[in-house]
Design an enzyme around this catalytic site. Structure first.
Site, PDB file in Angstrom:
ATOM      1  N   SER A  41       0.782  -1.225   0.000  1.00 53.06           N
ATOM      2  CA  SER A  41       0.000   0.000   0.000  1.00 53.06           C
ATOM      3  C   SER A  41       0.822   1.288   0.000  1.00 53.06           C
ATOM      4  O   SER A  41       1.512   1.580  -0.969  1.00 53.06           O
ATOM      5  CB  SER A  41      -0.972  -0.033   1.184  1.00 53.06           C
ATOM      6  OG  SER A  41      -1.994   0.912   0.999  1.00 53.06           O
ATOM      7  N   ASP A  92      -9.962  -6.750  -3.397  1.00 56.00           N
ATOM      8  CA  ASP A  92      -9.452  -5.377  -3.525  1.00 56.00           C
ATOM      9  C   ASP A  92      -9.783  -4.933  -4.945  1.00 56.00           C
ATOM     10  O   ASP A  92      -9.002  -5.101  -5.867  1.00 56.00           O
ATOM     11  CB  ASP A  92      -7.946  -5.334  -3.284  1.00 56.00           C
ATOM     12  CG  ASP A  92      -7.361  -3.932  -3.327  1.00 56.00           C
ATOM     13  OD1 ASP A  92      -8.112  -2.970  -3.608  1.00 56.00           O
ATOM     14  OD2 ASP A  92      -6.156  -3.795  -3.090  1.00 56.00           O
ATOM     15  N   HIS A 119      -7.787  -5.563   0.457  1.00 55.77           N
ATOM     16  CA  HIS A 119      -6.582  -4.777   0.224  1.00 55.77           C
ATOM     17  C   HIS A 119      -5.406  -5.286   1.065  1.00 55.77           C
ATOM     18  O   HIS A 119      -4.296  -5.417   0.565  1.00 55.77           O
ATOM     19  CB  HIS A 119      -6.867  -3.306   0.521  1.00 55.77           C
ATOM     20  CG  HIS A 119      -5.701  -2.412   0.303  1.00 55.77           C
ATOM     21  ND1 HIS A 119      -5.140  -2.220  -0.950  1.00 55.77           N
ATOM     22  CD2 HIS A 119      -4.982  -1.663   1.167  1.00 55.77           C
ATOM     23  CE1 HIS A 119      -4.120  -1.390  -0.838  1.00 55.77           C
ATOM     24  NE2 HIS A 119      -4.003  -1.036   0.425  1.00 55.77           N
TER      25      HIS A 119
END
Length: 141
Positions: A41, A92, A119
């Protein structure tokens, strides 16, 4: 990471060059030579410019739905020769597929989608995540 979470903002990492220098310094201080860089991320803001500038210093790269992939061109990605495992959870539906659109231009990549994971696929399905990661690491030897 400076400027994220509870860390105070730092001017030294305000630019991509600053983030590359920061990560390079960390790796040097840890004495790591040719590590595999795992980048989930938000860490993409650090890892992606490092990959493009100093990918030859990495044994491998594992982006997990990283942010910032659209900041670079397909041609820039094509220049990278670092073996890469692109990982994301199949639930995700935004950042994972968006990152894949850009990262698929890396010439030495493979993709692993973690089933029934969002995610943070490493938290949702840690066994599946680690199985994919360890398989990639074994291939690097």
């Amino acid at each position: 990471m400076p400027g994220y979470g509870d860390s105070p903002p730092a001017e030294t990492v305000a630019t991509a060059q600053g983030r590359v220098a920061f990560l390079d310094h960390i790796l040097q201080q840890l004495g790591l030579q040719r590590p595999v860089l795992v980048s989930p991320s938000m860490s993409g803001r650090f890892a992606l410019p490092f990959l493009l500038a100093r990918g030859d210093r990495l044994a491998g790269f594992v982006p997990i739905a990283p942010v910032g992939t659209k900041d670079y061109t397909a041609e820039q990605y094509r220049q990278v020769q670092t073996p890469t495992l692109i990982l994301y959870g199949d639930r995700d539906t935004s950042l994972g597929p968006l990152a894949l659109q850009s990262l698929r231009h890396l010439p030495r990549h493979r993709v692993s989608m973690v089933p029934d994971a969002g995610h943070a696929c490493y938290l949702d399905k840690p066994e599946d995540f680690h199985q994919a990661l360890l398989g990639f690491l074994r291939q690097l030897k």
